[in-house]
Every structure is written in C-alpha cells, then in structure tokens.
Scaffold this active site. Structure first.
Site, PDB file in Angstrom:
ATOM      1  N   GLU B   9       0.827  -1.159   0.361  1.00 52.64           N
ATOM      2  CA  GLU B   9       0.085  -0.215   0.067  1.00 52.64           C
ATOM      3  C   GLU B   9       1.023   1.272   0.141  1.00 52.64           C
ATOM      4  O   GLU B   9       1.531   1.191   0.844  1.00 52.64           O
ATOM      5  CB  GLU B   9      -0.928   0.441   1.265  1.00 52.64           C
ATOM      6  CG  GLU B   9      -1.654  -1.196   1.310  1.00 52.64           C
ATOM      7  CD  GLU B   9      -2.998  -1.374   3.564  1.00 52.64           C
ATOM      8  OE1 GLU B   9      -2.464  -0.073   3.881  1.00 52.64           O
ATOM      9  OE2 GLU B   9      -2.667  -2.324   3.594  1.00 52.64           O
ATOM     10  N   ARG B  54      -6.323  -1.324  -5.533  1.00 51.20           N
ATOM     11  CA  ARG B  54      -7.610  -0.500  -4.837  1.00 51.20           C
ATOM     12  C   ARG B  54      -6.832   1.249  -5.009  1.00 51.20           C
ATOM     13  O   ARG B  54      -5.656   0.931  -4.241  1.00 51.20           O
ATOM     14  CB  ARG B  54      -7.786  -0.499  -3.020  1.00 51.20           C
ATOM     15  CG  ARG B  54      -8.614  -0.256  -2.835  1.00 51.20           C
ATOM     16  CD  ARG B  54      -9.194  -0.611  -1.289  1.00 51.20           C
ATOM     17  NE  ARG B  54      -9.626   0.799  -0.896  1.00 51.20           N
ATOM     18  CZ  ARG B  54     -10.529   0.981   0.465  1.00 51.20           C
ATOM     19  NH1 ARG B  54      -9.378   0.181   1.527  1.00 51.20           N
ATOM     20  NH2 ARG B  54     -10.787   1.753   1.482  1.00 51.20           N
ATOM     21  N   TYR B  56      -7.939   5.014  -3.719  1.00 48.20           N
ATOM     22  CA  TYR B  56      -8.291   5.292  -3.036  1.00 48.20           C
ATOM     23  C   TYR B  56      -8.326   7.438  -2.458  1.00 48.20           C
ATOM     24  O   TYR B  56      -6.681   7.287  -2.702  1.00 48.20           O
ATOM     25  CB  TYR B  56      -9.540   5.164  -1.862  1.00 48.20           C
ATOM     26  CG  TYR B  56      -8.154   3.978  -0.853  1.00 48.20           C
ATOM     27  CD1 TYR B  56      -7.102   3.131  -1.965  1.00 48.20           C
ATOM     28  CD2 TYR B  56      -8.283   4.642   0.609  1.00 48.20           C
ATOM     29  CE1 TYR B  56      -6.899   2.424  -0.800  1.00 48.20           C
ATOM     30  CE2 TYR B  56      -7.294   3.697   1.120  1.00 48.20           C
ATOM     31  CZ  TYR B  56      -6.876   2.794   0.617  1.00 48.20           C
ATOM     32  OH  TYR B  56      -5.812   1.988   1.222  1.00 48.20           O
ATOM     33  N   ASP B  58      -7.002   8.768   1.239  1.00 54.35           N
ATOM     34  CA  ASP B  58      -6.789   8.284   2.524  1.00 54.35           C
ATOM     35  C   ASP B  58      -7.089   9.682   3.405  1.00 54.35           C
ATOM     36  O   ASP B  58      -7.415  10.580   2.664  1.00 54.35           O
ATOM     37  CB  ASP B  58      -5.582   7.331   2.371  1.00 54.35           C
ATOM     38  CG  ASP B  58      -5.311   6.407   4.001  1.00 54.35           C
ATOM     39  OD1 ASP B  58      -6.521   6.202   4.120  1.00 54.35           O
ATOM     40  OD2 ASP B  58      -5.136   6.468   4.343  1.00 54.35           O
ATOM     41  N   GLU B  64      -3.982   7.044  -2.396  1.00 54.69           N
ATOM     42  CA  GLU B  64      -3.734   5.678  -2.020  1.00 54.69           C
ATOM     43  C   GLU B  64      -3.824   4.444  -3.064  1.00 54.69           C
ATOM     44  O   GLU B  64      -4.992   4.312  -3.509  1.00 54.69           O
ATOM     45  CB  GLU B  64      -4.093   5.341  -0.791  1.00 54.69           C
ATOM     46  CG  GLU B  64      -3.524   3.815  -0.063  1.00 54.69           C
ATOM     47  CD  GLU B  64      -3.902   3.668   1.490  1.00 54.69           C
ATOM     48  OE1 GLU B  64      -3.752   4.722   1.713  1.00 54.69           O
ATOM     49  OE2 GLU B  64      -3.311   2.808   1.653  1.00 54.69           O
ATOM     50  N   THR B  67      -1.347  -1.921  -3.884  1.00 56.79           N
ATOM     51  CA  THR B  67      -1.578  -3.776  -4.732  1.00 56.79           C
ATOM     52  C   THR B  67      -2.602  -4.845  -5.183  1.00 56.79           C
ATOM     53  O   THR B  67      -2.635  -5.182  -3.019  1.00 56.79           O
ATOM     54  CB  THR B  67      -0.005  -4.617  -5.338  1.00 56.79           C
ATOM     55  OG1 THR B  67       0.222  -4.533  -4.035  1.00 56.79           O
ATOM     56  CG2 THR B  67       0.975  -3.396  -5.241  1.00 56.79           C
TER      57      THR B  67
END
Lengths: 62, 466
Positions: B9, B54, B56, B58, B64, B67
């Site tokens: 992340e 993902r 998005y 944060d 962010e 994987t």
C-alpha cells in the site's frame, strides 16, 4: 522545477553508459550521463526551491 | 509458508503549486481535481481497478494505491509500478485540465513519506502468515531484522539533528522513516506509529490466516529496493515459521536502535542487545542473510540473496559502485552529495530538500529518479511492457485473478458492482455477495456464476477505455 521538464532528448532509450570510472562514492558510472543530469538539475533548482518545499505541507496519513 | 501472498500500500504526497512554487490549491482541492476521472467512472473516490488493485483517497487527502495480492515479488514490483503509472496519468490529465482553464497551477504527486513540516504518510507491506503459527514469537525475531533492514532498502534522505551534530548543515541517513517510529508493535498507525502494526484484518479466512502489517518501510523508487523489501522479509518470515532455533538478536530498545542505524552509514554502530552485549546493523543483516541462504530456492530468490549481499558489502567496504546505481539510499547519497558539492551548499539547504522531493515525483517529465533511470544511473528490471500489462491485468496466481475478472467484466458491460478484498456483488439492491476467503484461490464456481450474471445484466461488451 514546477514547469520545466526533465525529459531526456530521445525519450526512453538509456544513453550509452561507459564502464565504471571509479569505485568511490563521488562519481557516477557514466560521467557523461551524470554531467547531463547535473546540468538539468542545476537549471530546475535555480528558482523557487525553497518556496516549493514550504508549499508541500499536508496532513499526515497512514 | 512456502508460497506467501503479499501486497504493498502506497500513500502519495500531494502538492499543487504555481510556477513560482507557491501553493496554488489546497491538498483537498488538488485531490478532488486529481480524482475527477476516477469519480466519473466509479462514482466514488474508492475503487478497485481491472488489475484488482485498490485506488482511493486516504486520510489527509493522500492518494493511495494498494496492489492486489501477489505471490511473486517481481510481479508485486510490476503491480506497484502500474499504480505509479495510473496515478501519473491522472496527474497529467489534471494538469492539462488546469492549464486549459488558464490556471497557474501544477499538481505534483510524490512517492515519498514525509512533507516539509514532518507529517508522515506510509508505505505499508502486507504478508500473509499462518494463524496457528508463530505470531507470538514472530516480532522477537522479526524486529531486529526490520530495524536494520534500512541499510539495504532505505530510501535515503537528510535530517537535521540539532543535538547530535549536523544541525542546519543536515546529515545523510539511510532512512528518514526511523524518526517517525515510536514503538515496536502496536495497533496504531497515525498517533504512535509502530514498526509492526497488529491490526488484525486478515482479508481471508480468519481461522487460517493472519495479515502481518509492516509499516516501517520507506516508499522506494528503485525496483531493486522494492523487490528486496519483500524478498528478504519473506525469507526471514519463512525461517521464523520453520520453527528452527534462531539467533536471539532482540534489541534492548528497538526505537533507539532504529534511529542509530539510520544515522550510521558504516553499519557498525553498537546496538545494545536485550540479553546484554551489543550487535551491529551489518551483523544482524548478515546473520539473517546467511540463514536465508539455507532456505532460498529458485533463480529469483538466489538473485535476491546476491543483491542483499552486494548491499551489505557496499556498507561494509564503503565501495558504492554497485549500490549507487541500484539502491535508493546509495543513488540518493551520491546525487545529493554531487549537487551540494557543485553548488557549494550543505545537505541542509532547501535546494537539496527540493531535489529529494523531485527524486520521488512520479510524473515522468518531473521525476529525477526517472531521469536517472533513462541514463542507466538507476535500475530498470521490469520492462515497460510488463508494467503496461499490469495496469489492466491482475496477478494470475492469487485471488486477485477473480477480482480482476469481475471488475473487468463489470466495466466492459457497464454493470454496477461492489467489490472489496474478499467480497464481490452486483450493485443492485438485494444482490447476493460472493465471498472468496482463500487468498490463493484462482477458481470459483460462484465467481463464474457472478460473471455470467454480469454478462446477462449488462450491455454488450464495449471496448475498454483508452
């Protein structure tokens, strides 16, 4: 550095790099490549470095 | 675990400036501008992509990218770079819109971990571990490895230590992250940040799996550095899980040690052991490397061991010839030193801090790292084709494959869908969710049925957006 570009002429192809010229910590493997990039960095650091750094303040994440 | 699922992340720093460097948009507004195409497509600023990752916004308006589940560390590097490219395209599009509106504003997205005021944001590694296994004894062995790992995989940087010398002149460190670590193990992430986070979100069958959440790492630009973070930690976890007798290198004070290691470019500073006596960062790393050599298998792991040894040799001997073109900290050590020398300034100068930020800029036209890479002065291990492929194709050997298939089908057929790490369903009210609780699953009759529903519910497949 805000409006300048660090695009190398000739796009993605890496330049020919010579063999290691030194084993110390002070010289790049490719003296020519290093000279080029230091010139570019000089240009982009001439202006606004401190203002840019001060502008980069954001709430923490994680 | 012989086969392990992992994921990365990355939170990105965001700044929007005018040509003179002054702030043009607040981070919240810049994030909204950046995510405009994402919201238009997914009706949300929190979406899963065709590659099962993902994307998005944060806390703190940090974009962010997380994987998808990977069980191969070069695939993970490719998936991480794919995220960089996805966000890089969003930056380019946002800057084009701003320019078209005549605004003097340019967005920079920085894959680093701290802003100029010292606010931190993360690069969080996730490793699947066995629930029944060794979680209670795990930190005791893993922590000394993680505390000292920065001499291999740190991103490098400059700190100003007013008390211990350096001061305004600045001093080069393996990792600035060490100054943002406050405890060894806890469930916090934002207040008192730990090296290992214990928040128990397995994203899988909780009776079988646990997720190890390592939040001490730097965001790494070098593909070799990113690969080594996962390859070495995976090997150390495998050794701990093997149950064999391991050297007890528990440190007396992990947080004091992590700061000592960051500042000691020789790797030889004494680190007090809990059991008495001292060790060094080099010794801890070399002992784990030697043990890892007894369990490593296959060409990728053997090559990782070789890189790991080269990294330790670079610290031990001071010969940076390999490291300075492969590892982030050494690339940056050389670059910052050269620029400071050339300009007659110290490492504490704002121009050096600007250069450090430019190193982590993900816009190809702005990134000093990418400029070094084009000149062969930074590594390029993953081909452009593989990165491009990873933008739209999920890892094939984990659950990510199923999620990627659902997102891809739903997007192609224009069908509303709701997806998270374990669950997928159609967006319409009352739709039954399909759960996949095994992160290794690549086949599922329920997911096949969901895919059939998507094809029935949707329009004929449209060509994917360019």
């Amino acid at each position: 550095m805000s409006q300048q570009s660090l695009n190398a002429p000739g796009g993605e192809e890496p330049e020919q790099t010579g063999p290691e010229t030194t084993t110390g910590g002070q010289t790049f493997a490719s003296a020519q490549g290093a000279g080029d990039i230091l010139d570019e960095i000089d240009e982009v650091l001439e202006s606004n470095a401190e203002t840019f750094v001060r502008s980069f303040v954001q709430k923490g994440g994680e | 675990m012989k086969r392990r699922v992992g994921g990365l992340e990355t939170e990105f720093g965001l700044v929007c400036v005018r040509a003179d460097g002054s702030r043009a948009l607040e981070p919240e507004a810049a994030a909204r501008e950046l995510f405009r195409p994402v919201v238009a497509m997914g009706r949300s600023s929190n979406v899963f992509l065709r590659n099962a990752a993902r994307l998005y916004l944060d806390v703190g308006s940090h974009p962010e990218y997380a994987t998808a589940e990977c069980d191969d560390w070069w695939e993970l590097v490719a998936q991480d770079l794919a995220g960089e490219r996805v966000l890089g395209d969003l930056v380019t599009q946002a800057n084009e819109r701003l320019a078209a509106e005549g605004q003097d504003a340019r967005i920079h997205l920085l894959k680093n971990n701290v802003d100029s005021a010292g606010n931190a944001f993360g690069s969080h590694e996730n490793y699947l571990v066995d629930r029944r296994g060794e979680f209670t004894r795990l930190p005791r062995f893993l922590l000394p490895f993680l505390v000292t790992r920065q001499i291999v995989t740190g991103a490098g940087g400059v700190v100003r230590d007013d008390d211990t010398g350096g001061g305004d002149a600045g001093r080069f460190v393996f990792s600035r992250r060490s100054d943002h670590m406050w405890e060894a193990v806890s469930s916090a992430t934002t207040r008192t940040r730990p090296i290992i986070n214990t928040r128990d979100e397995p994203h899988g069958d909780p009776s079988r799996f646990r997720r190890l959440h390592v939040i001490v790492g730097d965001s790494t630009m070098s593909e070799v550095s990113t690969h080594l973070r996962f390859a070495t930690t995976d090997l150390v976890l495998r050794l701990i899980e093997s149950g064999r007798t391991l050297p007890d290198l528990a440190l007396a004070d992990d947080i004091a040690a992590i700061r000592t290691v960051a500042r000691d470019l020789t790797g030889m500073a004494p680190l007090p052991l809990e059991a008495g006596g001292t060790t060094t960062a080099l010794e801890v790393q070399q002992r784990w490397l030697d043990l890892a050599a007894t369990v490593a298998e296959g060409p990728a792991e053997l090559a990782a061991l070789q890189d790991w040894q080269r990294a330790l040799d670079a610290v031990r001997t001071g010969d940076r010839s390999w490291a300075a073109t492969h590892l982030d900290w050494a690339i940056k050590e050389r670059l910052l030193g050269q620029v400071a020398g050339r300009r007659g300034i110290t490492l504490g100068d704002p121009a050096i801090e600007r250069l450090d930020l430019a190193y982590h800029d993900i816009d190809e036209t702005q990134s000093v790292f990418r400029a070094l890479q084009r000149r062969g002065l930074a590594p390029r291990e993953v081909t452009a084709e593989r990165i491009e492929h990873a933008r739209t194709v999920a890892p094939a050997t984990t659950r990510a494959h199923l999620r990627g298939a659902v997102v891809t089908a739903a997007q192609e057929h224009g069908v509303d869908h709701v997806v998270d790490w374990t669950t997928m369903r159609l967006g319409r009210p009352g739709a039954m969710p399909v759960q996949v609780m095994d992160p290794f699953a690549t086949e599922s009759a329920e997911v096949d049925a969901l895919l059939a529903q998507i094809r029935e519910a949707g329009e004929p497949a449209a060509p994917p957006p360019a």
